[in-house]
Design an enzyme around this catalytic site. Structure first.
Site, PDB file in Angstrom:
ATOM      1  N   TYR A   6      -6.419  13.056  23.193  1.00  0.00           N
ATOM      2  CA  TYR A   6      -7.068  13.401  21.895  1.00  0.00           C
ATOM      3  C   TYR A   6      -6.126  14.373  21.079  1.00  0.00           C
ATOM      4  CZ  TYR A   6     -10.743  14.665  18.528  1.00  0.00           C
ATOM      5  OH  TYR A   6     -11.125  14.876  17.326  1.00  0.00           O
ATOM      6  N   PHE A  23      -1.874   1.441  -7.706  1.00  0.00           N
ATOM      7  CA  PHE A  23      -2.594   0.440  -7.083  1.00  0.00           C
ATOM      8  C   PHE A  23      -4.238   0.513  -7.204  1.00  0.00           C
ATOM      9  CE2 PHE A  23      -4.385  -1.574  -3.221  1.00  0.00           C
ATOM     10  CZ  PHE A  23      -4.207  -2.629  -3.486  1.00  0.00           C
ATOM     11  N   ASP A  24      -4.719  -0.297  -7.075  1.00  0.00           N
ATOM     12  CA  ASP A  24      -6.283  -0.265  -7.091  1.00  0.00           C
ATOM     13  C   ASP A  24      -6.924   0.883  -6.335  1.00  0.00           C
ATOM     14  OD1 ASP A  24      -5.696  -2.648  -7.702  1.00  0.00           O
ATOM     15  OD2 ASP A  24      -6.958  -3.729  -6.893  1.00  0.00           O
ATOM     16  N   ASP A  57       3.969   6.638  -3.672  1.00  0.00           N
ATOM     17  CA  ASP A  57       3.219   5.680  -2.904  1.00  0.00           C
ATOM     18  C   ASP A  57       4.248   4.822  -2.485  1.00  0.00           C
ATOM     19  OD1 ASP A  57       1.654   3.396  -2.318  1.00  0.00           O
ATOM     20  OD2 ASP A  57       0.346   3.456  -3.823  1.00  0.00           O
ATOM     21  N   ALA A 102       4.041   2.307  -0.050  1.00  0.00           N
ATOM     22  CA  ALA A 102       4.009   1.191   0.872  1.00  0.00           C
ATOM     23  C   ALA A 102       4.945   0.172   1.065  1.00  0.00           C
ATOM     24  CB  ALA A 102       2.520   0.390   0.113  1.00  0.00           C
ATOM     25  N   LYS A 121       2.286  -2.551   5.480  1.00  0.00           N
ATOM     26  CA  LYS A 121       3.257  -3.057   4.992  1.00  0.00           C
ATOM     27  C   LYS A 121       4.868  -2.948   5.344  1.00  0.00           C
ATOM     28  CE  LYS A 121      -0.120  -2.741   1.437  1.00  0.00           C
ATOM     29  NZ  LYS A 121      -1.170  -2.097   1.622  1.00  0.00           N
ATOM     30  N   HIS A 180     -13.939  -8.322  -7.538  1.00  0.00           N
ATOM     31  CA  HIS A 180     -13.132  -9.613  -7.307  1.00  0.00           C
ATOM     32  C   HIS A 180     -13.267  -9.862  -5.727  1.00  0.00           C
ATOM     33  CE1 HIS A 180     -10.063  -6.592  -5.915  1.00  0.00           C
ATOM     34  NE2 HIS A 180      -9.506  -7.531  -5.361  1.00  0.00           N
TER      35      HIS A 180
HETATM   36  N1  F0G Z   1      -0.543   1.295  -2.502  1.00  0.00           N
HETATM   37  C1  F0G Z   1      -0.266   0.072  -2.442  1.00  0.00           C
HETATM   38  C2  F0G Z   1       1.033   0.044  -3.445  1.00  0.00           C
HETATM   39  C3  F0G Z   1      -0.760  -0.833  -1.910  1.00  0.00           C
HETATM   40  O1  F0G Z   1      -0.277  -2.180  -2.147  1.00  0.00           O
HETATM   41  C4  F0G Z   1      -1.883  -0.725  -1.074  1.00  0.00           C
HETATM   42  C5  F0G Z   1      -2.468  -1.996  -0.555  1.00  0.00           C
HETATM   43  C6  F0G Z   1      -2.315   0.520  -0.998  1.00  0.00           C
HETATM   44  C7  F0G Z   1      -1.767   1.452  -1.609  1.00  0.00           C
HETATM   45  C8  F0G Z   1      -3.427   0.723   0.111  1.00  0.00           C
HETATM   46  O2  F0G Z   1      -3.218   0.668   1.295  1.00  0.00           O
HETATM   47  O3  F0G Z   1      -4.544  -1.472   2.180  1.00  0.00           O
HETATM   48  O4  F0G Z   1      -3.587   0.277   3.747  1.00  0.00           O
HETATM   49  O5  F0G Z   1      -5.297   1.001   2.167  1.00  0.00           O
HETATM   50  N2  F0G Z   1      -2.384  -3.216  -0.790  1.00  0.00           N
HETATM   51  C9  F0G Z   1      -2.924  -4.389  -0.249  1.00  0.00           C
HETATM   52  C10 F0G Z   1      -2.450  -5.425  -1.161  1.00  0.00           C
HETATM   53  C11 F0G Z   1      -4.256  -4.148   0.107  1.00  0.00           C
HETATM   54  O6  F0G Z   1      -2.841  -6.696  -0.796  1.00  0.00           O
HETATM   55  O7  F0G Z   1      -1.734  -5.598  -1.967  1.00  0.00           O
HETATM   56  P1  F0G Z   1      -4.266   0.128   2.358  1.00  0.00           P
END
Ligand code: F0G
Length: 457
Positions: free
Chosen positions: A72, A124-125, A214, A216, A257, A449
């Site tokens: 843990y 990102f969203d 960010d 990813a 990713k 979506h």
């Molecule tokens: N930042 C970027 C640039 C991303 O593309 C994503 C996720 C996230 C943050 C969030 O990360 O999914 O691990 O919580 N992108 C995916 C996509 C979902 O399909 O482009 P997460």
């Protein structure tokens, strides 16, 4: 004769996939209300909905999983991951989280307050969501060139330093940090140059602000710097990554990713005050500081994945496959966001289904058509994803309307890529017969979506 290019790995384990008939697909997509998120994965032949968490791990990653320490507190696996992250990024403080958006949630809980402005390049969203849900504003400072899908420039994900400076000049005391997304997913997996990261740093320094990456797809970004930016051809991916992170103060990471794992994420920073501020939110939302939502075995696999994916051969294999799909589409004259990005092809639906009115969501129609054609699942990054304007409640038709075809890492062969290309060509060849799109019959107020219900017109 020069030998052709081939993958830097061979396949040790396979997972069967199944074709279906057009009749079956017509039934399934109808039952899914013409929303591909509502399909079962078994109803899909080739899945390009995302490159997130859908990659194949290596034998070394699987072997590392057996070494997981599930303690843990203070697990050996945490220290192994932390040491790897520090070696690759230079950031000393590391907080694991269960995925990228969780890293945003933990760090932004400490940093973002109501009324703040967070400038960046096409957040990102989920990043935008974590800013807006705190009643702050995400300001998109991406270069204007990113909106012209046919324009070929090497670093189309860049921040416009003049736009950034304007935000800071107007709201300096309300800007908690600047966030740069590498690569810029929303603009088409487009990279950000080292020169641009330096320019962002200069603006940040002028206003005494910090910069978050960010990250990813940071390794793919480093690959593009190596292959496209002057002065970097002889540097290793690890050297380039280290230099990118040296220009920032911290990072949020979706390890699904470029970490080459199916689940995982983290925050890393050079600042103790950020670490101290975020710590308690990690414990509250994710878990204790040495696991933060991850299993010991997953941290082991991630440590290996980060090392593997910051090697040139692995990245070259990946990016060349995405390029291969782009070349096939070029052969057929199918328009997409140029030049091709790191993780996906963004097909320009507006330029293909020219007879479908915007109000009938051309990219969604194209997504459905490609599924019907061959069981290939992409996803709409367009007017449905854009949601409604929070004030006027009108649909937002100002941006691009794209069909995103993501390529999972180390999963499909170029034969699969050929199927995708030809299926899309078949739809493209009959584009003038497609004169109608879809109509929304039910939608959620936010992030519609994923769950939207549609009918075919
Ligand atoms: N930042 C970027 C640039 C991303 O593309 C994503 C996720 C996230 C943050 C969030 O990360 O999914 O691990 O919580 N992108 C995916 C996509 C979902 O399909 O482009 P997460």
């Amino acid at each position: 004769m020069e030998l052709p290019f081939a993958e830097s790995w061979k396949i040790k384990m396979v997972e069967p996939i199944k074709k279906s008939t057009r009749q079956e697909r017509e039934q399934w997509i109808k039952e899914a209300h013409y929303n591909v998120f509502q399909l079962r994965a078994d109803q899909v032949y080739i899945d390009c909905i995302t490159d997130s968490g859908t990659g194949a791990m290596s034998d070394r990653q699987w072997a590392a999983m057996m070494m997981g320490d599930e303690s843990y507190a203070g697990a050996r696996s945490f220290y192994r991951l932390k040491d790897t992250i520090t070696r690759i990024t230079g950031f000393e403080y590391v907080i694991p989280t269960h995925q990228g958006r969780a890293a945003e949630n933990v760090l932004f809980s400490h940093l973002v307050k109501a009324g703040d402005y967070v400038p960046g390049n096409s957040h990102f969203d989920t990043t935008k969501g974590h800013i807006e849900s705190r009643k702050a504003t995400a300001v998109d400072c991406t270069i204007d060139e990113a909106h012209d899908t046919q324009l070929e420039i090497p670093f189309k994900g860049n921040v416009d330093p003049a736009k950034l400076e304007k935000v800071l000049a107007e709201h300096a005391d309300k800007v908690p940090f600047i966030i740069v997304t590498i690569t810029n997913n929303t603009a088409g997996g487009q990279p950000v140059s080292m020169e641009n990261l330096r320019a962002v740093r200069a603006v940040a320094d002028k206003y005494h602000k910090r910069v978050i990456l960010d990250s990813a797809r940071f390794a793919e970004n480093a690959y593009f710097i190596k292959t496209r930016e002057k002065g970097y051809a002889d540097k290793s991916i690890k050297e380039i990554a280290r230099e990118m992170f040296s220009l920032a103060d911290g990072m949020t990471m979706s390890a699904k990713k470029d970490g080459l794992v199916n689940m995982g994420g983290f925050i890393a920073t050079r600042h103790e005050d950020w670490y101290d501020g975020a710590k308690n939110y990690c414990i509250q939302f994710e878990g204790y500081l040495t696991y933060g939502g991850m299993n010991g075995r997953d941290m082991e696999a991630l440590a290996v994945g980060l090392d593997e994916n910051t090697e040139f051969d692995n990245l070259e294999t990946r990016i060349k496959q995405v390029e291969y799909l782009a070349h096939r589409l070029d052969e057929f004259g199918i328009p997409y966001q140029r030049p091709v990005g790191g993780h996906a092809i963004f097909v320009d639906a507006d330029r293909i289904l020219t007879e479908v009115p915007k109000e009938e969501f051309p990219a969604q129609r194209l997504t459905v058509e490609l599924y019907l054609e061959a069981g290939i699942r992409g996803c709409e990054i367009g007017y449905i994803l854009a949601d409604r304007d929070p004030v006027t409640h009108e649909n937002r038709f100002g941006g691009l309307d794209l069909l995103r075809l993501c390529i999972p890492r180390r999963v499909y062969t170029n034969n699969h890529i050929d199927v995708i290309a030809v299926a899309l060509k078949n739809v493209y060849d009959r584009r003038h017969e497609i004169t109608h799109g879809v109509r929304i019959t039910w939608e959620a107020p936010l992030m519609r979506h994923f769950t939207v219900q549609l009918e075919l017109l």
